[in-house]
Design a protein around this motif. Structure first.
Motif, PDB file in Angstrom:
ATOM      1  N   ARG A  43       0.681  -1.216  -0.141  1.00  8.62           N
ATOM      2  CA  ARG A  43       0.097   0.030  -0.244  1.00  8.62           C
ATOM      3  C   ARG A  43       0.871   1.155  -0.034  1.00  8.62           C
ATOM      4  NH1 ARG A  43      -5.711   0.413   2.567  1.00  8.62           N
ATOM      5  NH2 ARG A  43      -5.966   2.376   2.142  1.00  8.62           N
ATOM      6  N   ASN A  44       1.823   1.477   0.759  1.00  5.18           N
ATOM      7  CA  ASN A  44       2.895   2.391   0.820  1.00  5.18           C
ATOM      8  C   ASN A  44       4.047   2.319  -0.126  1.00  5.18           C
ATOM      9  OD1 ASN A  44       0.794   3.508   2.661  1.00  5.18           O
ATOM     10  ND2 ASN A  44       1.954   3.057   4.682  1.00  5.18           N
ATOM     11  N   GLU A  45       4.031   1.412  -0.997  1.00  4.58           N
ATOM     12  CA  GLU A  45       5.203   1.216  -1.514  1.00  4.58           C
ATOM     13  C   GLU A  45       5.028   2.025  -3.057  1.00  4.58           C
ATOM     14  OE1 GLU A  45       6.828  -0.012   1.665  1.00  4.58           O
ATOM     15  OE2 GLU A  45       7.894  -0.013  -0.548  1.00  4.58           O
ATOM     16  N   LYS A  46       6.303   2.025  -3.794  1.00  6.64           N
ATOM     17  CA  LYS A  46       6.275   2.721  -4.946  1.00  6.64           C
ATOM     18  C   LYS A  46       5.929   1.747  -6.086  1.00  6.64           C
ATOM     19  CE  LYS A  46      11.091   1.194  -5.404  1.00  6.64           C
ATOM     20  NZ  LYS A  46      12.583   1.716  -5.457  1.00  6.64           N
ATOM     21  N   TYR A  65      -0.453  10.544  -0.928  1.00  5.75           N
ATOM     22  CA  TYR A  65       0.708   9.552  -1.187  1.00  5.75           C
ATOM     23  C   TYR A  65       1.280  10.192  -2.688  1.00  5.75           C
ATOM     24  CZ  TYR A  65      -1.433   6.582   2.286  1.00  5.75           C
ATOM     25  OH  TYR A  65      -1.871   5.915   3.379  1.00  5.75           O
ATOM     26  N   LYS A 123       9.536   9.541  -2.713  1.00  4.56           N
ATOM     27  CA  LYS A 123       8.076   9.547  -2.316  1.00  4.56           C
ATOM     28  C   LYS A 123       7.955  10.204  -1.069  1.00  4.56           C
ATOM     29  CE  LYS A 123       8.121   5.307   0.191  1.00  4.56           C
ATOM     30  NZ  LYS A 123       7.854   3.804   0.248  1.00  4.56           N
ATOM     31  N   ILE A 133       4.912   9.855   1.983  1.00 10.09           N
ATOM     32  CA  ILE A 133       3.901   9.230   2.543  1.00 10.09           C
ATOM     33  C   ILE A 133       3.536  10.038   3.753  1.00 10.09           C
ATOM     34  CG2 ILE A 133       2.910   7.184   3.486  1.00 10.09           C
ATOM     35  CD1 ILE A 133       3.441   7.022   0.587  1.00 10.09           C
ATOM     36  N   THR A 134       4.423   9.990   4.709  1.00 10.79           N
ATOM     37  CA  THR A 134       4.088  11.137   5.895  1.00 10.79           C
ATOM     38  C   THR A 134       5.385  11.517   6.417  1.00 10.79           C
ATOM     39  OG1 THR A 134       3.043  10.966   7.983  1.00 10.79           O
ATOM     40  CG2 THR A 134       4.265   8.836   7.393  1.00 10.79           C
ATOM     41  N   ARG A 194      -0.994   8.732  -5.383  1.00 10.72           N
ATOM     42  CA  ARG A 194      -1.737   7.390  -5.223  1.00 10.72           C
ATOM     43  C   ARG A 194      -2.935   7.414  -4.448  1.00 10.72           C
ATOM     44  NH1 ARG A 194       1.687   1.935  -3.644  1.00 10.72           N
ATOM     45  NH2 ARG A 194      -0.035   0.454  -4.114  1.00 10.72           N
ATOM     46  N   GLY A 198      -5.490   7.134  -1.609  1.00 11.14           N
ATOM     47  CA  GLY A 198      -5.146   6.610  -0.234  1.00 11.14           C
ATOM     48  C   GLY A 198      -6.326   6.046   0.356  1.00 11.14           C
ATOM     49  N   PHE A 246      -6.347   1.913  -3.417  1.00  2.21           N
ATOM     50  CA  PHE A 246      -5.074   2.447  -3.140  1.00  2.21           C
ATOM     51  C   PHE A 246      -4.080   1.671  -4.157  1.00  2.21           C
ATOM     52  CE2 PHE A 246      -3.532  -1.754  -1.664  1.00  2.21           C
ATOM     53  CZ  PHE A 246      -4.874  -2.460  -1.342  1.00  2.21           C
TER      54      PHE A 246
END
Lengths: 114, 115
Positions: A99-102, B32, B49, B51-52, B94, B96, B100
């Motif tokens: 999910r948080n990946e490139k 994202y 990237k 994300i946070t 992306r 969220g 996702f």
């Protein structure tokens, strides 16, 4: 990050024929996708390749024209069927591990249809 | 709906000068954000990237990007451009939420670095 091998890197095809593009990832990925990049334009998502089941297609793309297979977590194919010159484009395979990946990409297949 | 905008089709800079490639985004929920670079006849390569965390994100090849929530921007920067940085740059967001898996790409900005 993972390495994606995509082949062929380019092809010139005749109208009405079909071409299958192969995508091999060197390690397991959660998600695999196929994108199209028309000359001078951005990327458009064709579909999400789902392991062991039918791909999920975006609006404007259908299975009859772009059948996709994903028999395991590291391999997928995209077929461009009954090609016309309008299908001339770069086709990109991509993958993601979560999910948080490139997203990471193959080098693309440059298709020209005569 | 998620989207990104790259307002400049092309950016020209001289080698050694700082460069900025602009990106603004529109998302519902937390963004994202990603930057990719594409060299001729190649696939896209990941640069960085967000994300946070820290608003300033450092990535590959000396690039960095600053997340600005109030301006909904995520501009790509480099203090000193190289001729080899000449390429096509894409900003992406992306989804969220439940979708996702979807990335939305900007239209791309061609960076030309002149000697």
């Amino acid at each position: 990050s993972a390495v994606i091998s995509q082949k062929p890197s380019r092809d010139i095809c005749q109208r009405g024929t079909s071409l299958t593009i192969q995508c091999q990832v060197d390690s397991q990925v959660t998600m695999m996708f196929w994108y199209r990049q028309q000359p001078g334009q951005s990327l458009t998502l064709i579909a999400t390749a789902n392991q062991g089941s039918e791909a999920t297609y975006e609006s404007g793309f259908v299975i009859d024209k772009f059948p996709i297979s994903r028999p395991n977590l590291t391999f997928s194919t995209l077929t461009v069927s009954n090609m016309s010159p309008e299908d001339s484009s770069i086709y990109l395979c991509s993958g993601s591990r979560g999910r948080n990946e490139k997203l990471f990409f193959g080098s693309g297949t440059q298709l020209s249809v005569l | 709906a998620q989207s990104v905008a790259q307002p400049e089709d092309q950016v020209n800079v001289a080698e050694g000068n700082p460069l900025t490639v602009k990106c603004t985004y529109s998302v519902s929920g937390n963004p994202y954000l990603f930057w990719y670079v594409q060299y001729p006849n190649r696939g896209l390569q990941f640069l960085l990237k967000y994300i946070t965390g820290d608003n300033l994100v450092k990535g590959s090849y000396g690039f960095e990007a600053e997340f600005n929530k109030s301006q909904t921007s995520f501009h790509l920067k480099k203090p000193s451009a190289l001729v080899s940085d000449s390429a096509l740059y894409f900003c992406a967001v992306r989804d969220g939420g439940n979708n996702f898996n979807k990335f939305y790409f900007g239209s791309g900005t061609k960076l030309n670095v002149k000697p």
